[in-house]
Structure formats: C-alpha cells, structure tokens
Write an enzyme that holds these catalytic residues in place. Structure first.
Site, PDB file in Angstrom:
ATOM      1  N   HIS A  92       0.880  -1.317  -0.198  1.00 47.03           N
ATOM      2  CA  HIS A  92      -0.058  -0.083  -0.029  1.00 47.03           C
ATOM      3  C   HIS A  92       0.925   1.270  -0.105  1.00 47.03           C
ATOM      4  O   HIS A  92       2.036   1.206   0.382  1.00 47.03           O
ATOM      5  CB  HIS A  92      -0.911   0.098   1.132  1.00 47.03           C
ATOM      6  CG  HIS A  92      -2.268  -0.847   0.940  1.00 47.03           C
ATOM      7  ND1 HIS A  92      -3.579  -0.280   0.338  1.00 47.03           N
ATOM      8  CD2 HIS A  92      -2.218  -2.105   0.970  1.00 47.03           C
ATOM      9  CE1 HIS A  92      -4.335  -0.997   0.058  1.00 47.03           C
ATOM     10  NE2 HIS A  92      -3.730  -2.263   0.428  1.00 47.03           N
ATOM     11  N   HIS A 148      15.926  21.474 -20.882  1.00 45.81           N
ATOM     12  CA  HIS A 148      15.325  20.415 -20.938  1.00 45.81           C
ATOM     13  C   HIS A 148      15.115  20.039 -22.753  1.00 45.81           C
ATOM     14  O   HIS A 148      15.655  19.107 -23.141  1.00 45.81           O
ATOM     15  CB  HIS A 148      14.236  19.719 -20.290  1.00 45.81           C
ATOM     16  CG  HIS A 148      14.649  19.766 -18.688  1.00 45.81           C
ATOM     17  ND1 HIS A 148      14.097  18.352 -18.057  1.00 45.81           N
ATOM     18  CD2 HIS A 148      15.340  20.422 -17.980  1.00 45.81           C
ATOM     19  CE1 HIS A 148      14.579  18.563 -16.865  1.00 45.81           C
ATOM     20  NE2 HIS A 148      15.210  19.669 -16.690  1.00 45.81           N
TER      21      HIS A 148
END
Lengths: 382, 382
Positions: free
Chosen positions: A196, A290
């Site tokens: 979880h 980028h």
C-alpha cells in the site's frame, strides 16, 4: 533467469477505491486488456460478496484467458466453498496476523488462525486448485506469530505465501529484510508482495520485495485501491523495463496506455500526472535546458523510450521557461528559415507573451507565424 | 538528533510541470503557506528567466519569511550576477555531469565544468550568500567525473553539494550507496537530494538519501515537475511522521492540506488519489473487513492520525463491498435501534441497491431511513 508473476488486483483491491464501480461489461473489458498485456494472475473479489460478483467471476472464467483468475477469499468455510464452486484457477486466502487486526478485525488468536486455515488449504489442494495464504498486515505482525502461521500453512501445502504491507508502513529496507528472511526459511513456496501507498513507497517496496526473493507482485491499474492505493501496474512495468527488461519479454507493452485510459474513463478521472509511462506528461519536456537536449537526443532526459509503449513525446514550447533551441526547432518545422539573431528575438517575444499564460502547440504555431509575418512587413517597410 | 532541511521547489521545478502557470499573487500565496508549514528553503527560478520572474523573486524576498529563498541558477556569470542582484538568501548552481547531458545539453568537458563553477562559487561566497552546487544527472554520471567536480567545488567553498536523480532512474539501494560514499568523502558540506519520479520511486529514493547522509531533501507540492515530477511534500512528510517524527517538531502540519488544495486549484486539477495525507481518499475506508475494524479502532488500518493534519476520516458505507458492522454503526448514528437480524437484512438490501451503483453518504442515510420506515409499516400490517 528468475521467473516473476504480476498479479493485477484492479477488480478486487481497485474496487475498494472510493471512486470505483465497475459494471460487468467494464470488468470484462479490463480483464481482456490485462490478458492482452500479459499479466500472470487476475484477482477477483470473493464470490460471496454478491450474486452479481459471482456471476461476473463466472463470466470472466468463461473467457478462457491466458491469465489465471484467482479469488481473494477470507479463511471461512462458506467463502472457500463458494470460490471452489466457480471456475477460478485458485484462491488467495488472507488472515490478519498483526495485533491490530487480531484485536479489532477478527478477534482470533494466532493458534486459531493456523487451525482455521490448514483444513481449508488442504481442501483447496484436494480440489486441484492453486492456493496462496497471505498474512494480512504482515509488516506490523510479530515475527514469531508470522512464522508460526507460515510454518503451518506451508506444511499444509500452500503454493505461495503472501506478505502484504496492508497499511503502507514498510520501507524498502524493511521489505528487503523480511522477504529475505521468509525466502530463506521457505525455499519451496513462492512469495507474493502487496504494498500500500500511504507513505508513498508502494512501487519501491514492491521492487525491493522482488529483489529479496518474492516471485509474485501485486499491482492495480493506476494503483487504485483502499485509501492511497497500492503499486501501479505502470510503475512496476517502468521499473522492470529499466532494471529487468528480460522479464517483460512476453508482455505487450503497447496495451498499457489503453488499459490505464480505459480504467480512468470508467472512474471518470484523468490519469494522474505522477503515473510512470501513461501520464500525458510522462514524456513532456518544458524547461529550455531540457527541451534543447531532448531535441538533440531524447535519451538526455528520457530513460524510457515512449515508442516502446506506443506513446508520442511532447516538447512544450509555449511556456515562460521556453528556450531558443526549441523555438528555433519549431520555426524550422513551420518552414521558416531564421538567423540566430531572429530566433533570439522570437524567443524573447514568445516568452513575453507566455508571461500572460502558457500557450499550447497550436497557439505557439499561430504566434510564431504571426510574428514572422509582422517582421516581414516591418522589413518591407524599411 | 540530525538536522534536516526540506527544500520546496514548487515555484521552480513545479512550474516545469506542463499544467503550471502561477501568477504573482499565486506565487506569493504559495510561499506564505510553505513558510507557515515550516520548510527550510523555498527554491525560485533564475531571475534571468524573465523580468516578471525577477520581480516575483524580489516580491518574495521582501516578505521576510522564516524560510530561506534560494535561486536555481546555471553556472553562467550573467545568471549568477542577476541572482546576486536580488535579495535571495543563496544560489543553487547546477551543471550536468553525465555523458548524456555533457554531449547534448551544454557540450562542456568535466575540467571545464569545474573551471566554470569555481570562480562563481568564490564570488557568491564573497558576496556573503549561501551556495550549493548540484551535479545534474548525478546517477548516470561516471564516479570519477562526479568526484572530480565535487572535489573542486568543495575546495572552492560550497556549503552543500547536490545529487539530483534528474531522469528518475535510481533505486533506493543505488541512492543509499552513492549518497553514503559522498557523505564519507565530504564530511564538512551538506548533501542535497532531488529525485524524479519516472519509475515511481521518488519518495523512497529521497528518504533513502536522508538515511544515507543527505541533510536537504527536495520536494514540490503534490510532487509536480517535469514529466512525472519529483517527491511530493506530503509523501516526505508522511515518511518523516512515521519514521522520524522528531524532525517535524517545528512544522505546522495542519497547513499541508490547504497548501495542496491551493496549488491543485491553481492548476485546475484534483489532488491525485495516490497523494499521502492530502488525497480525499487518504483516510477513506470501503471494504467491509476494513470498515468494521476502523470503526472499532482506526489504528487497525491507519498509520497516520488524520486529526494531526486537520483531516476527517471517512467510512464509506454505500458500496457493493459494504459490511454489516459499518451499516449497523450508521443505523445507530441515525437513531435506529436494530437487532442483529435486522442489520443483516438491511445490509443485504443495501448491497443489492449498491450493485446498481455506489451510494454517497446522504444516499445511504436516505436508503436506511426508507428501509426502516417500510419495514415498520410491514410490521404494522402484520
């Protein structure tokens, strides 16, 4: 090469997500997509949940998928019998072994857990079905309690034992320690992990479990489940793709985006931006530093190849952080031939415009063409 | 107790997320909320990005927050000077050190990187400002290259060095190894970690970095950033809350939900369901096994206490997987006194209704009251 089974629990754990309600048609479509992708196990709820759930399980079994259909079932005689009465490949039994669950969920002592589980496991094995036993909340369970129960169920003939981090408390290091210990003690059974995400480590914990000896990893589509959900299918696939690509040889990775998008549509939500591979932003690049590098070589800022997943890269040119290289590249794609000086001017103009709000691709193109036209007319006027 | 700085980069990394465009008013509100929460550093973009960005940075510095405002700046003289001309507390320099970024981003050799960075670091130190140097794409960089650059910048006087996992390729184990090595080699400088989420391990990697010796962890609100983003503030807080609660002593955790909700509203998105603590589903329980235990003792399925974050738990009663305990509990809260037999009948009826679609709280209440009324009239008729 070690073998690895992926178990998808979208129809069971995924239906415990507050926004989920799958119709029969949707359940069937989801398992078809999972089967095409190539998961080993498809987990379904217990058939005692409702007559409709039992009918859905029967319908799914009747599809004769390559994936094995397994039912998630309490260690209760009626539940086990109901599952055996369907065509499922096997049963995933579970029983809370932590003090917390023993006190507030079922009220059984450790000895009773083993006592209840053992005859059911024998019965399932005698019926020729696969059986796994999970110690719910394993990571808050006392080690002696855990081993006492596992000793008994392994002795009774389970093919796999499960170590769920039911409350999302474990760290990759803790998972490594416990799974290694269990793998050493029980070398002849498989080990499953179910993690979880309450503290954001579901994917890392699940991969840590594999590296420590687990051979079956639980996921759901987009990680949906109780509370913050569990490890996402796309997250686990992104990990295997980078670190253990041979294990994905039999998978059809081009199904992944359609699967996530289908379930997102069923839930009436968007795929979250933080979903590896399948988020619309996963292969989107924005900052000038980028975009420049990615346009020269995508590998500069991409470790997964989008084409392997049938996805297209997106270079965002319309933000306040855009850069000259990307703007020049876009101008060329629009058929314009600009000097370095002109590209610098255009970039400056675009950045100024983007300070009033980002532009999408079409708006960027319109802006660049309008700028070029205006510039041409200025030159003309000179 | 070790000290730990949290650096929030929502205004820098977070603005590189495709959906982000913050106005000045929003930027100011976000830093105010971050300051109230108690983060150590607030990272802003380089002031050379645009005049509007420079003005926003000046406005943020003028707020005189407890949090230190640091600018994220290329190792370029003009960029450094522009940042020094603002009121920022310090500068976070970055320079790509991997082959990928050296080849396709800036084209510099390793020796040039050190050569460019050292005089700038000296200048920043002489100006009395804080300075950090980050080796962009550290986890794909050659170790000799990395140490060559770090040796030079540490010698030049940086207060902290940064190890960003720029492309999201690292595993918690790799982070542990590299950060440990760096921490041993440079005991007199701080270490920062910045982890991208392309393979779903940003939070686990960030905590692994802390455990290996990093003293500054980068986050953004909801983890927004390039591609799949970075570690989320709420994820890192959930980890610290469970494993290192003393480090949160000076934080006001009740600000967290408001902060996430504010940024979600700015972006016109919902907080993703997989966000620890702040997702609407984070403290929601659905399956019958879960709701029964949680109503008896929340700790059964909750490791974080929602009240510490000013959040309210939600027990979902209206799904096909609802259970008798939760339905009975709801009936009592509506003032009804039912026998066990009646609760079983009511649960059965509610489950049948929920097979046509889940019910929300209000619909559940209406259903239960209508069922009770109908039942009463039936008894009356008998």
């Amino acid at each position: 090469m070690r073998s690895l089974a992926i178990l998808d629990s979208t129809l069971r754990e995924g239906e415990q997500f507050i926004k989920t309600f799958f119709t029969l048609e949707q359940r069937v479509m989801i398992v078809r997509l999972l089967d095409r992708l190539g998961v080993t196990f498809i987990e379904v709820p217990s058939p005692v949940s409702s007559p409709e759930t039992r009918e859905a399980i029967e319908a799914i079994c009747a599809l004769n998928l390559r994936s094995h259909v397994v039912a998630h079932v309490r260690c209760v005689e009626a539940d086990v019998q109901a599952a055996l009465d369907t065509g499922v490949y096997g049963l995933n039994l579970f029983f809370g072994t932590s003090n917390e669950l023993r006190s507030y969920s079922h009220g059984r002592k450790i000895e009773q857990i083993a006592h209840d589980a053992v005859p059911l496991i024998r019965r399932i094995r005698e019926a020729g079905r696969y059986v796994r036993f999970s110690a719910e909340d394993a990571f808050r369970s006392d080690l002696v309690d855990l081993l006492t129960v596992f000793d008994a169920v392994v002795d009774a003939g389970v093919e796999r034992i499960g170590l769920p981090d039911t409350v999302g408390i474990a760290t990759p290091r803790q998972v490594d320690r416990l799974v290694s210990l269990i793998a050493n003690r029980y070398p002849n059974v498989g080990i499953e992990f179910h993690g979880h995400n309450d503290t954001g480590c579901a994917i890392a914990n699940t991969i840590s479990a594999f590296e420590a000896g687990a051979d079956c990893l639980d996921v759901t589509v987009m990680g949906i489940g109780e509370r913050n959900g569990i490890a996402s299918l796309s997250g686990i696939i992104s990990q295997l793709y980078i670190h253990y690509p041979d294990l994905l040889a039999a998978y059809d990775l081009t199904q992944l985006v359609e699967l996530d998008q289908y379930v997102a549509d069923c839930l009436n939500i968007n795929i979250p931006y933080n979903m590896p591979i399948t988020a619309p932003s996963a292969f989107t690049h924005r900052a000038g530093v980028h975009t420049k590098a990615v346009l020269r070589n995508p590998h500069a800022y991409e470790i997964l190849n989008p084409t392997d997943f049938g996805v297209v890269r997106h270079v965002d040119v319309g933000s306040r952080f855009t850069g000259r290289y990307a703007v020049g590249h876009r101008a060329v794609s629009l058929g314009l031939q600009l000097t370095s000086e002109e590209i610098a001017q255009l970039t400056q103009a675009l950045k100024e415009r983007a300070e009033r709000g980002s532009l999408n691709d079409e708006e960027v193109n319109t802006f660049i063409l309008a700028w070029y036209e205006e510039k041409g007319s200025l030159v003309w006027e000179r």
